[in-house]
Design a protein around this motif. Structure first.
Motif, PDB file in Angstrom:
ATOM      1  N   TYR A  66      27.617 -23.758 -15.835  1.00 58.80           N
ATOM      2  CA  TYR A  66      26.446 -24.734 -16.050  1.00 58.80           C
ATOM      3  C   TYR A  66      25.953 -24.557 -17.322  1.00 58.80           C
ATOM      4  CZ  TYR A  66      25.969 -25.491 -10.940  1.00 58.80           C
ATOM      5  OH  TYR A  66      26.214 -26.153  -9.693  1.00 58.80           O
ATOM      6  N   TRP A  67      25.963 -23.591 -18.166  1.00 62.03           N
ATOM      7  CA  TRP A  67      25.306 -23.389 -19.359  1.00 62.03           C
ATOM      8  C   TRP A  67      26.440 -24.065 -20.394  1.00 62.03           C
ATOM      9  CZ3 TRP A  67      21.436 -19.847 -21.736  1.00 62.03           C
ATOM     10  CH2 TRP A  67      20.617 -19.574 -20.882  1.00 62.03           C
ATOM     11  N   GLY A 117      28.242 -29.529 -16.054  1.00 57.03           N
ATOM     12  CA  GLY A 117      27.862 -28.328 -15.431  1.00 57.03           C
ATOM     13  C   GLY A 117      28.171 -27.863 -14.124  1.00 57.03           C
ATOM     14  N   TYR A 118      28.118 -29.075 -13.209  1.00 55.90           N
ATOM     15  CA  TYR A 118      28.381 -28.931 -11.879  1.00 55.90           C
ATOM     16  C   TYR A 118      29.892 -28.857 -11.457  1.00 55.90           C
ATOM     17  CZ  TYR A 118      28.523 -29.805  -6.767  1.00 55.90           C
ATOM     18  OH  TYR A 118      28.944 -29.513  -5.379  1.00 55.90           O
ATOM     19  N   PHE A 161      20.876 -25.458  -8.221  1.00 54.95           N
ATOM     20  CA  PHE A 161      22.174 -25.238  -7.912  1.00 54.95           C
ATOM     21  C   PHE A 161      22.717 -23.859  -7.742  1.00 54.95           C
ATOM     22  CE2 PHE A 161      22.525 -29.805  -9.121  1.00 54.95           C
ATOM     23  CZ  PHE A 161      23.189 -30.061  -8.137  1.00 54.95           C
ATOM     24  N   GLY A 195      31.137 -25.346 -13.201  1.00 48.45           N
ATOM     25  CA  GLY A 195      30.113 -24.107 -12.469  1.00 48.45           C
ATOM     26  C   GLY A 195      30.976 -24.055 -10.981  1.00 48.45           C
ATOM     27  N   GLU A 196      30.919 -25.236 -10.066  1.00 42.65           N
ATOM     28  CA  GLU A 196      31.404 -25.088  -8.767  1.00 42.65           C
ATOM     29  C   GLU A 196      32.939 -25.062  -8.772  1.00 42.65           C
ATOM     30  OE1 GLU A 196      29.272 -24.370  -6.523  1.00 42.65           O
ATOM     31  OE2 GLU A 196      27.482 -24.715  -7.993  1.00 42.65           O
ATOM     32  N   GLY A 244      27.894 -26.841 -19.536  1.00 38.23           N
ATOM     33  CA  GLY A 244      27.346 -28.268 -19.417  1.00 38.23           C
ATOM     34  C   GLY A 244      26.094 -28.668 -20.301  1.00 38.23           C
ATOM     35  N   HIS A 298      19.628 -15.946 -15.239  1.00 35.78           N
ATOM     36  CA  HIS A 298      19.297 -17.230 -15.878  1.00 35.78           C
ATOM     37  C   HIS A 298      18.093 -17.317 -16.000  1.00 35.78           C
ATOM     38  CE1 HIS A 298      19.574 -21.724 -15.753  1.00 35.78           C
ATOM     39  NE2 HIS A 298      18.480 -21.646 -15.176  1.00 35.78           N
ATOM     40  N   ILE A 354      19.139 -27.156 -12.182  1.00 38.22           N
ATOM     41  CA  ILE A 354      20.124 -26.059 -12.449  1.00 38.22           C
ATOM     42  C   ILE A 354      19.712 -24.806 -11.509  1.00 38.22           C
ATOM     43  CG2 ILE A 354      21.437 -24.524 -14.079  1.00 38.22           C
ATOM     44  CD1 ILE A 354      21.414 -26.700 -16.088  1.00 38.22           C
ATOM     45  N   LEU A 361      24.519 -32.300 -16.791  1.00 39.46           N
ATOM     46  CA  LEU A 361      24.480 -31.827 -15.216  1.00 39.46           C
ATOM     47  C   LEU A 361      25.683 -32.000 -14.773  1.00 39.46           C
ATOM     48  CD1 LEU A 361      22.889 -30.252 -13.118  1.00 39.46           C
ATOM     49  CD2 LEU A 361      22.048 -32.598 -12.406  1.00 39.46           C
TER      50      LEU A 361
END
Length: 478
Positions: free
Chosen positions: A443-444, A424-425, A283, A428-429, A446, A295, A280, A421
Motif C-alpha cells: 500500500y505504501w 497499493g491494493y 484495508f 498489498g493483497e 502504491g 501505519h 488504506i 490505491l
C-alpha cells in the motif's frame, strides 16, 4: 540571463517565499496540534473517551477539509487584486466568500448531526462508544460555521500577504483549546489532581464532561478564533486598503460562481487525498494491531513533516497571484518553478529527518518494539515519495495562483484513487497464482506511484499554463 544573476534572483525570491511560508507553517502546525491535543487528553480520561473522540473526529474532519479547500479559492482572487492595486474589488470578494462559508458551515454542521449516528451504526461501533461520540459530534457541530468564517478571513489575510495573522490566531486557538480541554474534560477532580486541593470552589465543583467537554472546547476555540480574527481584520492598519467599498454585500451569483469554480476543485482534491489515507487504513484493519499502529505512527509523523512543502505551496499561490495582478507574467513563471525547486530542496531535509531521525521519532508514539520496528521501515519507504509529494503540492499551489484548479481535481482523483490505491491494493493483497502480496508495504508503494503520477501530470499542466500566460517579454523582477 547569466547564471549568477539567475542564482541571485532565485535566492531573493526564495527569501520572499520563506517569509510568507513560515507563518503559514506555524499556523498549520498549530491547527494540527489542536487535534493532537484532543486525542492526547482524551486518552488520559479513559479508553472509551479516546475511542469516541477518535471516531467522531473521523466524521467531521473530512468535511472541514473539503470546506477549507473550497474556501481556499479566495486566496488567488485577493492576491491578484492586491497585486493589481484594485483594492476596491477585494471587499466584495471577501463578502461573497463569507456567504459561501456560512452555507458550507451550516451544511457541514447539519450533516455531522444527522449523519454521525448512521455512520456509527454502519461501522458497527459499540453502543458504549457510539453514545459519547454522538454527543461529541453534536458539540463540535456548533463550531463548524465559525471555523468556516475563520478560514475565509485567514485566506483573505494570506491573499494580501499578511500571513502572520494565520499564525497568531492559530496559536491563540491552540492555547485556548488546551486550557478548555483540561477544564471541561477532567472537571474539578482532574484539576485538583493537577493543581492541588486549594482550587476555588467553583473550579473544584466543575463536572468532568469527557468527550462532551472535548467537543465544547473545540467549538469554543473555533468561535474565539473566528471572532478575534474578524475584529483584527476590521481594525488592523495592514487591511486598510482593502476596506474600500460597502461594509457589507448581498450575495452576487457571478462572484460566488467564480469562487466556487476556483475553490470547489481544490476542496474535492484535498478531500480525495485525505480519504485515500482513510481508505488504506480500512484495508489494513485486518492485518492486526501492530500493522495498524505502525501505519498510523509513520503516517502521522510524515504528515507533520509534509506541512513544510504544503506551506510553500500555499505561499506560492499568493506570490503568483500578486505577480499576475501586476501583469508580470514572466516573473510569475519564474516564481512558480523557483518555488518548486525550493520544495524539492525541502524534500531533501525531510528525507534526512526520516532516515536519520525516524527511529527516535517513533519512540515518542509507542513503546512497543514490534510497532517501532515496522514504523521505522515504513518511514524509510516514505522517504522515497517525499520528492514526488513536495513537487505535487508545490505545483498545485502554483496552479491555484493561476486560478487553474479544475485539472488539479481531475489529476488528484485519478492519481490517488485509481493509480495509487489500485496499485497499493494489487501489491498489498497480491494476485492469486502470481504472488502473495506485500501487505502494508504494498500500500505504501502504491502511495509512491500515485504521488509520482500526480507530480508528473501537474508539472505538465503548470508548464502549459505558465507558458501560455507569460504575456510576452516583461521585466523578470518585481
Amino acid at each position: 540571463m547569466s547564471f549568477y544573476r539567475r542564482a541571485r534572483l532565485s535566492r531573493i525570491e526564495a527569501g520572499r517565499l520563506a517569509r510568507l511560508a513560515l507563518p503559514v507553517l506555524g499556523a498549520q502546525l498549530a491547527q494540527t496540534g489542536m487535534g493532537t491535543v484532543d486525542v492526547a487528553m482524551a486518552g488520559h480520561v479513559n479508553a472509551t473517551t479516546l475511542a469516541a473522540v477518535s471516531i467522531g473526529s473521523s466524521v467531521w474532519i473530512p468535511l472541514v477539509v473539503f470546506m477549507v479547500g473550497t474556501l481556499m479559492g479566495l486566496t488567488p482572487i485577493v492576491a491578484q487584486h492586491a497585486g493589481a492595486r484594485t483594492f476596491g474589488h477585494i471587499r466584495p470578494a471577501v463578502h461573497q466568500a463569507l456567504w459561501i462559508a456560512l452555507v458550507l458551515g451550516l451544511a457541514s454542521a447539519a450533516a455531522v448531526v444527522a449523519g454521525g449516528p448512521a455512520i456509527f451504526t454502519l461501522m458497527n461501533v459499540p453502543p458504549d462508544v457510539a453514545a459519547p461520540a454522538t454527543i461529541y459530534l453534536d458539540a463540535v457541530a456548533c463550531g463548524l460555521p465559525a471555523i468556516a468564517v475563520y478560514e475565509t478571513l485567514r485566506f483573505f489575510s494570506d491573499g494580501i500577504g499578511h500571513t502572520r495573522a494565520s499564525l497568531i490566531f492559530a496559536l491563540l486557538g491552540l492555547a485556548v483549546n488546551i486550557v478548555a480541554d483540561g477544564v471541561l474534560m477532567f472537571g474539578g477532580p482532574g484539576l485538583e489532581s493537577l493543581f492541588g486541593a486549594d482550587l476555588p470552589a467553583w473550579l473544584a465543583g466543575l463536572p468532568a464532561l469527557g468527550a462532551l467537554g472535548c467537543g465544547i472546547a473545540t467549538s469554543f476555540s473555533m468561535a474565539l478564533m473566528a471572532g478575534a480574527l474578524f475584529v483584527y481584520t476590521r481594525r488592523a492598519a495592514v487591511y486598510a486598503p482593502a476596506r474600500t467599498g460597502r461594509a457589507w454585500s448581498a450575495p452576487v451569483p457571478a462572484l460566488i460562481r467564480e469562487q466556487l469554480r476556483i475553490g470547489m476543485p481544490v476542496g474535492v482534491a484535498i478531500f480525495a487525498e485525505v480519504s485515500l489515507f482513510t481508505a488504506i487504513a480500512l484495508f489494513l484493519a485486518g492485518y492486526g494491531e501492530v500493522v495498524i499502529s505502525a501505519h498510523t505512527v509513520a503516517l502521522n509523523f510524515s504528515s507533520v513533516l509534509f506541512m513544510l512543502p504544503l506551506s510553500l505551496g500555499m505561499a506560492l499561490t499568493v506570490r503568483i497571484g500578486q505577480a499576475r495582478g501586476r501583469g508580470k507574467y514572466r516573473h510569475a513563471r519564474f516564481v512558480a518553478w523557483n518555488g518548486v525547486l525550493c520544495a524539492l530542496a525541502v524534500a531533501v531535509l525531510i528525507d534526512a529527518i526520516l532516515i536519520f531521525g525516524g527511529q527516535y521519532a517513533v519512540r515518542l508514539y509507542t513503546d512497543a518494539p514490534a510497532v517501532q520496528a515496522l514504523a521505522v521501515n515504513l518511514l524509510l519507504v516514505a522517504a522515497i515519495y517525499q520528492f514526488s509529494d513536495a513537487a505535487q503540492v508545490s505545483i498545485a499551489g502554483a496552479l491555484r495562483g493561476y486560478k487553474d484548479t479544475r485539472l488539479i481535481m481531475v489529476v488528484t482523483v485519478f492519481a490517488y484513487w485509481m493509480v495509487g490505491l489500485g496499485t497499493g491494493y494489487m501489491l498489498g493483497e497480491g494476485w492469486p497464482g502470481l504472488f502473495a502480496g506485500l501487505g502494508v508495504y504494498g500500500y505504501w508503494i502504491g502511495l509512491i506511484v500515485g504521488l509520482s503520477v500526480a507530480a508528473l501530470l501537474l508539472g505538465w499542466r503548470l508548464r502549459h499554463t505558465a507558458d501560455s500566460r507569460r504575456g510576452g517579454r516583461r521585466p523578470l523582477v518585481d
